[in-house]
Design an enzyme around this catalytic site. Sequence first.
Site, PDB file in Angstrom:
ATOM      1  N   GLY A  15      51.927  64.446  34.475  1.00  0.00           N
ATOM      2  CA  GLY A  15      51.293  63.463  33.607  1.00  0.00           C
ATOM      3  C   GLY A  15      52.233  62.334  33.215  1.00  0.00           C
ATOM      4  O   GLY A  15      53.424  62.331  33.526  1.00  0.00           O
ATOM      5  N   GLY A  16      51.659  61.348  32.521  1.00  0.00           N
ATOM      6  CA  GLY A  16      52.449  60.264  31.962  1.00  0.00           C
ATOM      7  C   GLY A  16      52.834  59.162  32.922  1.00  0.00           C
ATOM      8  O   GLY A  16      53.676  58.316  32.597  1.00  0.00           O
ATOM      9  N   ASP A  66      44.025  70.803  34.848  1.00  0.00           N
ATOM     10  CA  ASP A  66      44.817  70.478  36.030  1.00  0.00           C
ATOM     11  C   ASP A  66      45.533  71.717  36.541  1.00  0.00           C
ATOM     12  O   ASP A  66      46.456  72.228  35.892  1.00  0.00           O
ATOM     13  CB  ASP A  66      45.852  69.402  35.697  1.00  0.00           C
ATOM     14  CG  ASP A  66      45.219  68.037  35.500  1.00  0.00           C
ATOM     15  OD1 ASP A  66      44.493  67.589  36.405  1.00  0.00           O
ATOM     16  OD2 ASP A  66      45.450  67.415  34.449  1.00  0.00           O
ATOM     17  N   SER A 116      47.851  61.974  27.955  1.00  0.00           N
ATOM     18  CA  SER A 116      48.682  61.513  26.847  1.00  0.00           C
ATOM     19  C   SER A 116      47.966  60.472  26.004  1.00  0.00           C
ATOM     20  O   SER A 116      48.178  60.400  24.788  1.00  0.00           O
ATOM     21  CB  SER A 116      50.001  60.945  27.380  1.00  0.00           C
ATOM     22  OG  SER A 116      49.775  59.932  28.354  1.00  0.00           O
ATOM     23  N   MET A 171      42.377  59.519  42.410  1.00  0.00           N
ATOM     24  CA  MET A 171      43.646  59.610  41.692  1.00  0.00           C
ATOM     25  C   MET A 171      44.222  58.209  41.503  1.00  0.00           C
ATOM     26  O   MET A 171      44.459  57.493  42.475  1.00  0.00           O
ATOM     27  CB  MET A 171      44.637  60.485  42.461  1.00  0.00           C
ATOM     28  CG  MET A 171      44.237  61.943  42.585  1.00  0.00           C
ATOM     29  SD  MET A 171      44.043  62.773  40.982  1.00  0.00           S
ATOM     30  CE  MET A 171      45.682  62.602  40.287  1.00  0.00           C
ATOM     31  N   ASP A 185      41.383  59.491  37.541  1.00  0.00           N
ATOM     32  CA  ASP A 185      42.332  60.447  36.965  1.00  0.00           C
ATOM     33  C   ASP A 185      43.746  59.892  37.055  1.00  0.00           C
ATOM     34  O   ASP A 185      44.320  59.805  38.134  1.00  0.00           O
ATOM     35  CB  ASP A 185      42.234  61.778  37.721  1.00  0.00           C
ATOM     36  CG  ASP A 185      43.115  62.855  37.117  1.00  0.00           C
ATOM     37  OD1 ASP A 185      43.879  62.566  36.182  1.00  0.00           O
ATOM     38  OD2 ASP A 185      43.030  64.010  37.580  1.00  0.00           O
ATOM     39  N   HIS A 240      39.240  68.647  31.024  1.00  0.00           N
ATOM     40  CA  HIS A 240      39.824  68.585  32.365  1.00  0.00           C
ATOM     41  C   HIS A 240      41.015  69.530  32.440  1.00  0.00           C
ATOM     42  O   HIS A 240      41.935  69.463  31.614  1.00  0.00           O
ATOM     43  CB  HIS A 240      40.271  67.147  32.659  1.00  0.00           C
ATOM     44  CG  HIS A 240      40.662  66.901  34.079  1.00  0.00           C
ATOM     45  ND1 HIS A 240      39.749  66.667  35.087  1.00  0.00           N
ATOM     46  CD2 HIS A 240      41.882  66.841  34.669  1.00  0.00           C
ATOM     47  CE1 HIS A 240      40.388  66.466  36.232  1.00  0.00           C
ATOM     48  NE2 HIS A 240      41.681  66.575  36.003  1.00  0.00           N
ATOM     49  N   SER A 273      42.718  65.666  29.585  1.00  0.00           N
ATOM     50  CA  SER A 273      43.444  66.664  30.366  1.00  0.00           C
ATOM     51  C   SER A 273      44.280  67.516  29.427  1.00  0.00           C
ATOM     52  O   SER A 273      45.151  67.006  28.708  1.00  0.00           O
ATOM     53  CB  SER A 273      44.363  65.983  31.385  1.00  0.00           C
ATOM     54  OG  SER A 273      45.257  66.926  31.939  1.00  0.00           O
ATOM     55  N   HIS A 324      40.460  70.852  38.260  1.00  0.00           N
ATOM     56  CA  HIS A 324      41.003  70.048  39.351  1.00  0.00           C
ATOM     57  C   HIS A 324      42.071  70.864  40.070  1.00  0.00           C
ATOM     58  O   HIS A 324      43.153  71.108  39.532  1.00  0.00           O
ATOM     59  CB  HIS A 324      41.592  68.763  38.754  1.00  0.00           C
ATOM     60  CG  HIS A 324      42.184  67.832  39.759  1.00  0.00           C
ATOM     61  ND1 HIS A 324      42.840  66.682  39.388  1.00  0.00           N
ATOM     62  CD2 HIS A 324      42.226  67.858  41.116  1.00  0.00           C
ATOM     63  CE1 HIS A 324      43.269  66.052  40.460  1.00  0.00           C
ATOM     64  NE2 HIS A 324      42.902  66.750  41.523  1.00  0.00           N
ATOM     65  N   MET A 332      47.985  73.233  39.247  1.00  0.00           N
ATOM     66  CA  MET A 332      49.013  72.801  40.193  1.00  0.00           C
ATOM     67  C   MET A 332      49.796  74.013  40.676  1.00  0.00           C
ATOM     68  O   MET A 332      50.033  74.950  39.909  1.00  0.00           O
ATOM     69  CB  MET A 332      49.960  71.802  39.532  1.00  0.00           C
ATOM     70  CG  MET A 332      49.269  70.610  38.893  1.00  0.00           C
ATOM     71  SD  MET A 332      50.476  69.471  38.176  1.00  0.00           S
ATOM     72  CE  MET A 332      49.378  68.377  37.261  1.00  0.00           C
ATOM     73  N   MET A 390      44.813  71.156  42.402  1.00  0.00           N
ATOM     74  CA  MET A 390      45.874  70.496  43.165  1.00  0.00           C
ATOM     75  C   MET A 390      46.714  71.590  43.818  1.00  0.00           C
ATOM     76  O   MET A 390      47.878  71.809  43.480  1.00  0.00           O
ATOM     77  CB  MET A 390      46.710  69.609  42.240  1.00  0.00           C
ATOM     78  CG  MET A 390      45.962  68.360  41.807  1.00  0.00           C
ATOM     79  SD  MET A 390      46.828  67.393  40.547  1.00  0.00           S
ATOM     80  CE  MET A 390      46.176  68.180  39.059  1.00  0.00           C
TER      81      MET A 390
END
Length: 228
Positions: free
Chosen positions: A148-149, A39, A200, A141, A177, A37, A12, A70, A41, A72
Amino acid sequence: MSFSRQIKIAPSILSADFANFGAEIRAIEDEGCDWVHVDVMDGHFVPNLTFGPPLVKAIRPHIKTVMDVHLMIAPVDPYIDAFADAGADILTAHLEAGPHIHRTLQAIRGAGCKAGLALNPGTGLDDVGHLLDMIDLVCVMTVNPGYGGQKFIHSQIEKVRSLRAMIGDRPIHIESDGGITPETAPLMAAAGADVLVAGSAVFKGGSVENPAPYGDNIRAIRAAAEAV
């Protein structure tokens, strides 16, 4: 894109250096990733704000593998054509993002992309069965979407196992994911996931100037997943 159930590592870029996306993407591909990937958002469906179609279009020339986008976001439908035109290979929308997911999946395929369906940790599989002939990927998910993280949510292992049985021999990828590391990757692979999204865990310890750790991290996740 040819279909294969071999393990695919999809870093990601949410964990990459935002000032050097092109170089970061080239680095992870050179170091052996399978997909990239992205993301997206919106600060509404999830509590973070990231990338729009212009950024996706800008990084498309740097991606030689598969651009896995992806979404979101909610609503989804008004933005499908823009992300498709920007160069997405796969567009994944959330089951929870709107009332007409069947129509959304139709629109994604109609725009020329592979269609993905994402499920939050609290979402069950009851509504998935009627959509299996509409999708190319299910993204489970394994953290709550939005940033993240986070730590891996172990209850999703059984969800993936049930989903794998539901899919049968259909050519549908199962993507995991969130929270993917060399410790959690084999759990998801054993349950039936074949695409592992890691942020990460891939980018830690490396940089554009020193990308070798990216390769070490990718190989560690792949080896752990393939050992099951």
